[in-house]
Design a protein around this motif. Structure first.
Motif, PDB file in Angstrom:
ATOM      1  N   GLU A 172       0.829  -1.196   0.000  1.00  8.97           N
ATOM      2  CA  GLU A 172       0.000   0.000   0.000  1.00  8.97           C
ATOM      3  C   GLU A 172       0.867   1.251   0.000  1.00  8.97           C
ATOM      4  OE1 GLU A 172      -2.444  -0.416   3.461  1.00  8.97           O
ATOM      5  OE2 GLU A 172      -0.756  -0.649   4.795  1.00  8.97           O
ATOM      6  N   HIS A 173       0.274   2.358  -0.384  1.00  6.48           N
ATOM      7  CA  HIS A 173       0.972   3.642  -0.387  1.00  6.48           C
ATOM      8  C   HIS A 173       0.928   4.222   1.023  1.00  6.48           C
ATOM      9  CE1 HIS A 173       2.502   7.431  -1.827  1.00  6.48           C
ATOM     10  NE2 HIS A 173       1.510   8.050  -1.225  1.00  6.48           N
ATOM     11  N   ILE A 174       2.077   4.685   1.510  1.00  6.77           N
ATOM     12  CA  ILE A 174       2.159   5.241   2.862  1.00  6.77           C
ATOM     13  C   ILE A 174       2.503   6.715   2.774  1.00  6.77           C
ATOM     14  CG2 ILE A 174       3.394   5.156   5.055  1.00  6.77           C
ATOM     15  CD1 ILE A 174       3.859   2.154   4.475  1.00  6.77           C
ATOM     16  N   GLU A 175       1.785   7.514   3.532  1.00  3.50           N
ATOM     17  CA  GLU A 175       2.064   8.947   3.611  1.00  3.50           C
ATOM     18  C   GLU A 175       2.220   9.348   5.069  1.00  3.50           C
ATOM     19  OE1 GLU A 175      -0.213  11.847   1.524  1.00  3.50           O
ATOM     20  OE2 GLU A 175      -0.446  10.558  -0.227  1.00  3.50           O
ATOM     21  N   LEU A 176       3.278  10.122   5.335  1.00  2.00           N
ATOM     22  CA  LEU A 176       3.464  10.671   6.666  1.00  2.00           C
ATOM     23  C   LEU A 176       2.594  11.908   6.794  1.00  2.00           C
ATOM     24  CD1 LEU A 176       7.342  10.411   7.003  1.00  2.00           C
ATOM     25  CD2 LEU A 176       5.604   8.725   7.598  1.00  2.00           C
ATOM     26  N   LYS A 177       1.953  12.072   7.956  1.00  2.00           N
ATOM     27  CA  LYS A 177       1.043  13.202   8.173  1.00  2.00           C
ATOM     28  C   LYS A 177       1.495  13.951   9.419  1.00  2.00           C
ATOM     29  CE  LYS A 177      -3.783  14.322   8.932  1.00  2.00           C
ATOM     30  NZ  LYS A 177      -4.204  14.487  10.304  1.00  2.00           N
ATOM     31  N   ALA A 178       1.871  15.211   9.227  1.00  2.00           N
ATOM     32  CA  ALA A 178       2.275  16.033  10.374  1.00  2.00           C
ATOM     33  C   ALA A 178       1.080  16.218  11.301  1.00  2.00           C
ATOM     34  CB  ALA A 178       2.782  17.383   9.893  1.00  2.00           C
ATOM     35  N   CYS A 179       1.348  16.158  12.597  1.00  2.00           N
ATOM     36  CA  CYS A 179       0.269  16.383  13.547  1.00  2.00           C
ATOM     37  C   CYS A 179       0.762  17.323  14.646  1.00  2.00           C
ATOM     38  CB  CYS A 179      -0.253  15.075  14.122  1.00  2.00           C
ATOM     39  SG  CYS A 179       0.949  14.126  15.016  1.00  2.00           S
ATOM     40  N   ASN A 180      -0.178  17.951  15.287  1.00  2.00           N
ATOM     41  CA  ASN A 180       0.111  18.911  16.346  1.00  2.00           C
ATOM     42  C   ASN A 180      -0.166  18.300  17.702  1.00  2.00           C
ATOM     43  OD1 ASN A 180       0.722  21.139  14.555  1.00  2.00           O
ATOM     44  ND2 ASN A 180      -1.453  21.127  14.055  1.00  2.00           N
ATOM     45  N   GLU A 181       0.270  18.977  18.736  1.00  3.98           N
ATOM     46  CA  GLU A 181       0.046  18.506  20.096  1.00  3.98           C
ATOM     47  C   GLU A 181      -1.451  18.280  20.319  1.00  3.98           C
ATOM     48  OE1 GLU A 181       0.933  19.876  24.701  1.00  3.98           O
ATOM     49  OE2 GLU A 181       1.763  21.040  23.053  1.00  3.98           O
ATOM     50  N   GLY A 182      -1.779  17.110  20.844  1.00  4.32           N
ATOM     51  CA  GLY A 182      -3.171  16.783  21.116  1.00  4.32           C
ATOM     52  C   GLY A 182      -3.857  16.009  20.004  1.00  4.32           C
ATOM     53  N   ASP A 183      -3.279  16.016  18.784  1.00  2.00           N
ATOM     54  CA  ASP A 183      -3.862  15.261  17.676  1.00  2.00           C
ATOM     55  C   ASP A 183      -3.684  13.761  17.918  1.00  2.00           C
ATOM     56  OD1 ASP A 183      -4.439  17.646  16.432  1.00  2.00           O
ATOM     57  OD2 ASP A 183      -2.877  17.466  14.895  1.00  2.00           O
ATOM     58  N   SER A 184      -4.530  12.972  17.302  1.00  2.12           N
ATOM     59  CA  SER A 184      -4.427  11.525  17.405  1.00  2.12           C
ATOM     60  C   SER A 184      -3.171  11.037  16.689  1.00  2.12           C
ATOM     61  CB  SER A 184      -5.658  10.863  16.782  1.00  2.12           C
ATOM     62  OG  SER A 184      -5.482   9.460  16.735  1.00  2.12           O
ATOM     63  N   LEU A 185      -2.475  10.066  17.279  1.00  2.00           N
ATOM     64  CA  LEU A 185      -1.298   9.467  16.660  1.00  2.00           C
ATOM     65  C   LEU A 185      -1.621   8.086  16.083  1.00  2.00           C
ATOM     66  CD1 LEU A 185       1.401  10.444  19.320  1.00  2.00           C
ATOM     67  CD2 LEU A 185       0.865  11.579  17.163  1.00  2.00           C
ATOM     68  N   THR A 186      -2.891   7.804  15.946  1.00  2.00           N
ATOM     69  CA  THR A 186      -3.340   6.513  15.434  1.00  2.00           C
ATOM     70  C   THR A 186      -3.177   6.459  13.917  1.00  2.00           C
ATOM     71  OG1 THR A 186      -4.966   6.384  17.213  1.00  2.00           O
ATOM     72  CG2 THR A 186      -5.287   4.925  15.329  1.00  2.00           C
ATOM     73  N   LYS A 190      -9.098   5.643   1.375  1.00  3.17           N
ATOM     74  CA  LYS A 190      -9.028   5.545  -0.088  1.00  3.17           C
ATOM     75  C   LYS A 190      -7.715   4.941  -0.573  1.00  3.17           C
ATOM     76  CE  LYS A 190     -12.147   9.418  -0.539  1.00  3.17           C
ATOM     77  NZ  LYS A 190     -12.302  10.819  -0.858  1.00  3.17           N
ATOM     78  N   GLY A 191      -7.307   3.856   0.053  1.00  3.93           N
ATOM     79  CA  GLY A 191      -6.121   3.133  -0.374  1.00  3.93           C
ATOM     80  C   GLY A 191      -4.792   3.705   0.091  1.00  3.93           C
ATOM     81  N   VAL A 192      -4.833   4.730   0.915  1.00  3.09           N
ATOM     82  CA  VAL A 192      -3.599   5.337   1.427  1.00  3.09           C
ATOM     83  C   VAL A 192      -3.495   5.061   2.922  1.00  3.09           C
ATOM     84  CG1 VAL A 192      -2.307   7.486   1.735  1.00  3.09           C
ATOM     85  CG2 VAL A 192      -3.685   7.147  -0.324  1.00  3.09           C
ATOM     86  N   HIS A 193      -2.322   4.641   3.366  1.00  2.00           N
ATOM     87  CA  HIS A 193      -2.049   4.373   4.780  1.00  2.00           C
ATOM     88  C   HIS A 193      -1.360   5.613   5.342  1.00  2.00           C
ATOM     89  CE1 HIS A 193      -0.690   1.318   7.966  1.00  2.00           C
ATOM     90  NE2 HIS A 193      -0.317   2.497   8.394  1.00  2.00           N
ATOM     91  N   TYR A 194      -2.042   6.322   6.249  1.00  2.00           N
ATOM     92  CA  TYR A 194      -1.511   7.554   6.829  1.00  2.00           C
ATOM     93  C   TYR A 194      -0.846   7.260   8.162  1.00  2.00           C
ATOM     94  CZ  TYR A 194      -4.122  10.123   3.317  1.00  2.00           C
ATOM     95  OH  TYR A 194      -4.589  10.608   2.126  1.00  2.00           O
ATOM     96  N   VAL A 195       0.347   7.820   8.339  1.00  2.00           N
ATOM     97  CA  VAL A 195       1.124   7.626   9.562  1.00  2.00           C
ATOM     98  C   VAL A 195       1.379   8.998  10.186  1.00  2.00           C
ATOM     99  CG1 VAL A 195       3.263   6.711  10.531  1.00  2.00           C
ATOM    100  CG2 VAL A 195       2.223   5.598   8.545  1.00  2.00           C
ATOM    101  N   PRO A 196       0.657   9.337  11.247  1.00  2.00           N
ATOM    102  CA  PRO A 196       0.865  10.626  11.909  1.00  2.00           C
ATOM    103  C   PRO A 196       2.240  10.709  12.565  1.00  2.00           C
ATOM    104  CG  PRO A 196      -1.245   9.661  12.537  1.00  2.00           C
ATOM    105  CD  PRO A 196      -0.460   8.598  11.832  1.00  2.00           C
ATOM    106  N   LYS A 197       2.890  11.860  12.415  1.00  5.42           N
ATOM    107  CA  LYS A 197       4.199  12.104  13.015  1.00  5.42           C
ATOM    108  C   LYS A 197       4.166  13.441  13.740  1.00  5.42           C
ATOM    109  CE  LYS A 197       6.285   8.455  11.521  1.00  5.42           C
ATOM    110  NZ  LYS A 197       6.745   7.441  12.435  1.00  5.42           N
TER     111      LYS A 197
END
Length: 84
Positions: free
Chosen positions: A49-63, A68-75
């Protein structure tokens, strides 16, 4: 450092990979006839699958999540990790 370098090279040539530290050491050592205890397994191959890193801020979910076929990885942003 060696494992990280191998994974970075895998990405450079279009592959994906993961370090696996939780595995049954003794059967692997016996199967591969290793003279030493294995410490880490690297799984390298074509990503499913396609993986994309997703910037997150304090308090955002890290799950991790899929949409739509994209695997998001919060950082967490680097600035949020630095203690002042």
């Amino acid at each position: 450092i060696a494992a990280q370098s191998m994974l970075l090279q895998a990405v450079e040539i279009g592959l994906g990979g993961i370090c696996i530290g939780a595995f049954d050491h003794q059967p692997l050592r016996e199967l591969l006839k290793l003279p030493y205890e294995p410490l880490l397994v690297l799984a390298i191959g074509k990503p499913a699958e396609h993986i994309e890193l997703k910037a997150c801020n304090e308090g955002d979910s890290l799950t991790y999540y899929r949409d739509k076929g994209v695997h998001y990885v919060p950082k967490i942003n680097l600035n949020d990790l630095i203690i002042k």
